[in-house]
Design an enzyme around this catalytic site. Structure first.
Site, PDB file in Angstrom:
ATOM      1  N   ARG A  18      -7.740   0.491   0.592  1.00 37.48           N
ATOM      2  CA  ARG A  18      -8.252   1.584  -0.586  1.00 37.48           C
ATOM      3  C   ARG A  18      -7.785   1.001  -2.118  1.00 37.48           C
ATOM      4  NH1 ARG A  18      -6.358   6.838   2.591  1.00 37.48           N
ATOM      5  NH2 ARG A  18      -5.044   5.425   3.849  1.00 37.48           N
ATOM      6  N   ARG A 445      11.510 -35.354 -48.352  1.00 39.26           N
ATOM      7  CA  ARG A 445       9.920 -35.152 -48.651  1.00 39.26           C
ATOM      8  C   ARG A 445       9.666 -36.421 -49.601  1.00 39.26           C
ATOM      9  NH1 ARG A 445      11.891 -29.754 -51.940  1.00 39.26           N
ATOM     10  NH2 ARG A 445      12.092 -30.675 -53.858  1.00 39.26           N
TER      11      ARG A 445
HETATM   12  C1  UD1 Z   1      -0.783   8.803   6.914  1.00 37.67           C
HETATM   13  C2  UD1 Z   1      -0.722   9.402   8.187  1.00 37.67           C
HETATM   14  C3  UD1 Z   1      -1.156  11.071   7.634  1.00 37.67           C
HETATM   15  C4  UD1 Z   1      -0.210  11.356   6.410  1.00 37.67           C
HETATM   16  C5  UD1 Z   1      -0.276  10.413   5.433  1.00 37.67           C
HETATM   17  C6  UD1 Z   1       0.766  10.771   4.286  1.00 37.67           C
HETATM   18  C7  UD1 Z   1      -1.193   8.212  10.350  1.00 37.67           C
HETATM   19  C8  UD1 Z   1      -1.979   8.175  11.076  1.00 37.67           C
HETATM   20  N1  UD1 Z   1      -1.596   9.142   8.943  1.00 37.67           N
HETATM   21  O1  UD1 Z   1      -2.053   8.468   6.603  1.00 37.67           O
HETATM   22  O2  UD1 Z   1      -1.322  12.179   8.444  1.00 37.67           O
HETATM   23  O3  UD1 Z   1      -0.815  12.747   5.856  1.00 37.67           O
HETATM   24  O4  UD1 Z   1       0.138   8.977   5.953  1.00 37.67           O
HETATM   25  O5  UD1 Z   1       0.912   9.808   3.451  1.00 37.67           O
HETATM   26  O6  UD1 Z   1      -0.084   8.148  10.358  1.00 37.67           O
HETATM   27  N2  UD1 Z   1       0.892   0.797   8.408  1.00 37.67           N
HETATM   28  C9  UD1 Z   1       1.283  -0.253   9.156  1.00 37.67           C
HETATM   29  N3  UD1 Z   1       0.424  -0.574  10.222  1.00 37.67           N
HETATM   30  C10 UD1 Z   1      -0.953  -0.193  10.292  1.00 37.67           C
HETATM   31  C11 UD1 Z   1      -1.269   1.094   9.630  1.00 37.67           C
HETATM   32  C12 UD1 Z   1      -0.471   1.400   8.575  1.00 37.67           C
HETATM   33  O7  UD1 Z   1       2.431  -0.644   8.911  1.00 37.67           O
HETATM   34  O8  UD1 Z   1      -1.469  -0.727  11.469  1.00 37.67           O
HETATM   35  C13 UD1 Z   1       1.653   1.302   7.254  1.00 37.67           C
HETATM   36  C14 UD1 Z   1       0.948   1.195   5.976  1.00 37.67           C
HETATM   37  O9  UD1 Z   1       1.499  -0.127   5.358  1.00 37.67           O
HETATM   38  C15 UD1 Z   1       1.727   2.385   5.118  1.00 37.67           C
HETATM   39  C16 UD1 Z   1       1.796   3.465   6.316  1.00 37.67           C
HETATM   40  O10 UD1 Z   1       1.912   2.643   7.608  1.00 37.67           O
HETATM   41  O11 UD1 Z   1       2.738   2.062   4.676  1.00 37.67           O
HETATM   42  C17 UD1 Z   1       0.932   4.650   5.888  1.00 37.67           C
HETATM   43  O12 UD1 Z   1      -0.473   3.842   6.356  1.00 37.67           O
HETATM   44  P1  UD1 Z   1      -1.486   4.528   5.408  1.00 37.67           P
HETATM   45  O13 UD1 Z   1      -2.806   3.797   5.859  1.00 37.67           O
HETATM   46  O14 UD1 Z   1      -1.171   4.743   4.087  1.00 37.67           O
HETATM   47  O15 UD1 Z   1      -1.859   6.118   6.168  1.00 37.67           O
HETATM   48  P2  UD1 Z   1      -2.357   7.324   5.479  1.00 37.67           P
HETATM   49  O16 UD1 Z   1      -3.993   7.202   5.733  1.00 37.67           O
HETATM   50  O17 UD1 Z   1      -1.940   7.603   4.307  1.00 37.67           O
HETATM   51 MG    MG Z   2      -0.732   6.405   3.131  1.00 37.55          MG
END
Ligand code: UD1
Ligand code: MG
Length: 581
Positions: A18, A445
């Site tokens: 995003r 100079r």
């Molecule tokens: C997540 C939560 C959501 C919560 C929100 C709060 C899940 C499924 N959802 O959503 O319920 O309300 O955070 O901020 O957990 N990451 C990894 N590996 C991956 C995917 C993500 O390490 O494969 C890490 C990302 O780098 C990040 C964190 O996990 O630091 C959260 O991932 P993000 O994609 O931001 O989740 P949200 O959609 O915010």
């Molecule tokens: Mg997040």
């Protein structure tokens, strides 16, 4: 609070989808620090037994940024979801000694160590399978919604994508900070699957899984929702940046610093400022900067990784990077100090002065338009406007030394390596290439030459008109140069033509090759002369006209009135032809 036995697992492997960025989200700058640094610092400050960090996207850079004693990195090969990230860490979690594991998303920067400890404490007291840090927000869009069972229990967490319209209205959200019983986590982790709308392994699915096994999941709500704001795009990054900056400015204000307009002031988290210092709008204090007491920082200056003493004045629009400035110095406006410049007490660096890797002694002044690079200046030196240390010879940088008490005249070029001995004077405009002994006057100079009246002579030379007379057989040739205009030039032309006619020489060729301009009086004179000669049985012709004159004659519709030849020889030949007929 008794010491808790817990470990933390920070999830930082995701791609910044995003953010629309190639860089990892946790590396994006937030108030001067990488986003992930905030979560890591809070986690470490809470005192875990072990700190694990899951990395994946831009893994090497992320590892390098967050590497420090006590942090173990685990690589998640593919970003298949937050649950998948925890699965990737399974072996490390198995080895982990703590009964409790707190999983933290890497993008929740405002979380405090105190809140983390309270979460662990609440978890230890109630001993559920998991305790989820939750909060209520006005606009829950994008967050996982907390579906409560009775009391404090959570039945499930539904992500935005699959939430029903009714669930979307739930304002209690998942912070992505979840405290797990390590045994429960390991027992059920493998039940996660990606058979859902997001086609991802969602850590939040563990809540429903635990519930299926009749294991408790509890909510631990925090009152201040700001603490758990997630950063998922650049708009959220800017919003949180603003909050952090305001928080920092307010903390300084409480310590006795005047921040004139906190919303328009940019002070990084790690910056220190002494009391009674005034910070005016548009000032940025970045990195590891330390500012002393009672300083005055005027608008729109940027000071990064620098140390300022007490009562330093930085006038508007100055840029100071990696410098040390002692007490009572005055800098700017529009000064640029960089790369380890050291400015001693009461020194003065003025407008449009750049100081690089140089030492400027106590009370020394460089007030205007100067470059000091790789230079060492003693105390009480005066640097005149426009002085330059020529430090670079095209290959390497060379040093300039100016000892105590020197006076360097304006516009001096100091070609390094060069040394100016104590109390010496350099004459303004000098180019100094040799060392100057102490207490000497150096003049480097060229001697000045005045050419009296030179300009006047040149001007007159350009404007004058000259008409000289030649004879070629029976033809009189008038060579005209300069401007053939009203007044003297035209009158002289008439006189010379009359003289020729009176001498019985009625064939006249006017050579205009060196004429730059002919006005209407000049043209009239030529027409008059032609008629007069014709009446006396003679002829007037023109030769040597350039394009400019031809255009002028054409505009005056005179091009065909005259017989015009390009070359003198042809013109002369045409006279003799007439004569023979
Ligand atoms: C997540 C939560 C959501 C919560 C929100 C709060 C899940 C499924 N959802 O959503 O319920 O309300 O955070 O901020 O957990 N990451 C990894 N590996 C991956 C995917 C993500 O390490 O494969 C890490 C990302 O780098 C990040 C964190 O996990 O630091 C959260 O991932 P993000 O994609 O931001 O989740 P949200 O959609 O915010
Ligand atoms: Mg997040």
């Amino acid at each position: 609070m008794a010491k808790k036995k817990f470990s933390v697992l920070i999830l930082a492997a995701g791609k910044a989808t995003r953010f629309k960025s190639e860089q990892s989200k946790v590396l994006h700058r937030l108030a001067g620090l990488p986003l992930g640094e905030y979560v890591l610092r809070s986690a470490l400050a809470a005192g875990p037994e072990q700190t694990l960090m899951v990395i994946g996207h831009a893994a090497e850079e992320v590892r390098k940024t967050f590497e420090r004693p006590g942090v173990t990195f685990i690589e998640q090969k593919q970003p298949l979801g937050t649950g998948h990230a925890v699965l990737a860490a399974r072996a490390e979690i198995e080895r982990c000694p703590s009964p409790v594991v707190v999983v933290l998303a890497g993008d929740v920067p405002l979380i405090s160590p105190e809140t983390l400890l309270r979460l662990v404490e609440a978890h230890e007291k109630a001993r559920p399978a998991a305790t989820v840090l939750t909060t209520r927000v006005e606009n829950p869009q994008g967050y996982g919604r907390i579906v409560r069972a009775q009391g404090n229990r959570i039945r499930t967490i539904v992500e935005e994508k699959v939430a029903t319209p009714a669930q979307k209205k739930i304002q209690e959200i998942n912070s992505a900070i979840i405290c797990f019983s390590r045994a429960h986590l390991l027992k059920h982790l493998s039940e996660l699957s990606d058979a859902n709308a997001q086609k991802e392994y969602l850590l939040t699915d563990l809540v429903a899984i635990f519930n299926r096994h009749r294991q408790k999941v509890l909510a631990f709500p925090v009152a201040d929702h700001r603490e758990v704001l997630g950063v998922n795009d650049r708009a959220e990054l800017a919003e949180i940046e603003k909050m952090l900056r305001l928080r920092k400015a307010e903390a300084l204000i409480r310590e006795g610093v005047t921040v004139v307009d906190p919303a328009a002031t940019y002070i990084d988290e790690g910056v220190e400022v002494g009391s009674d210092t005034v910070i005016e709008p548009g000032v940025s204090l970045l990195g590891k900067t330390r500012v002393g007491r009672a300083c005055l920082l005027r608008p729109h200056s940027t000071i990064a990784d620098s140390v300022l003493g007490d009562r330093v004045t930085v006038r508007p629009c100055s840029v100071i990077t990696g410098c040390e400035i002692a007490s009572d110095a005055i800098i700017g406006p529009f000064a640029h100090l960089r790369d380890g410049a050291v400015i001693e007490q009461e020194a003065r660096i003025g407008n449009f002065v750049e100081v690089k890797k140089s030492h400027v002694g106590r009370g020394t002044k460089a007030s205007h338009l100067t470059y000091l690079g790789d230079a060492t200046l003693g105390a009480d030196v005066n640097i005149g406007a426009g002085t330059v240390t020529c430090n670079y010879d095209g290959e390497k940088k060379n040093a300039t030394v100016i000892e105590d008490g020197c006076f360097i005249g304006s516009g001096t070029m100091l070609v390094a390596p060069v040394k100016v001995g104590r109390d010496s004077i350099v004459a303004a405009g000098s180019t100094i290439t040799e060392d100057i002994p102490p207490e000497s006057l150096a003049l480097g100079r060229a001697r000045q030459v005045n050419k009296d009246g030179w300009v006047r002579t040149r001007r007159e030379g350009k404007d004058s008109t000259a008409i000289s007379v030649r004879e070629a057989g029976s033809v009189t040739i008038l060579d005209v140069s300069g401007r053939l205009t009203m007044g003297n030039p035209s009158e002289e032309l008439r006189r010379k033509i009359n003289e020729s006619r009176d001498a019985g020489r009625k064939w006249v060729l006017v050579n205009l090759a060196n004429v730059v301009y002919v006005d209407s009086a000049g043209m009239g004179e030529l027409v008059g002369a032609m008629k007069m000669l014709r009446n006396s049985g003679g002829e007037l012709k023109l030769s040597g006209m350039g394009d400019r004159l031809l255009t002028l004659f054409a505009a005056a519709k005179l091009k065909h009135v005259f017989e015009i030849h390009s070359h003198e020889a042809a013109a002369l030949a045409s006279f003799s032809k007439r004569r023979s007929t």
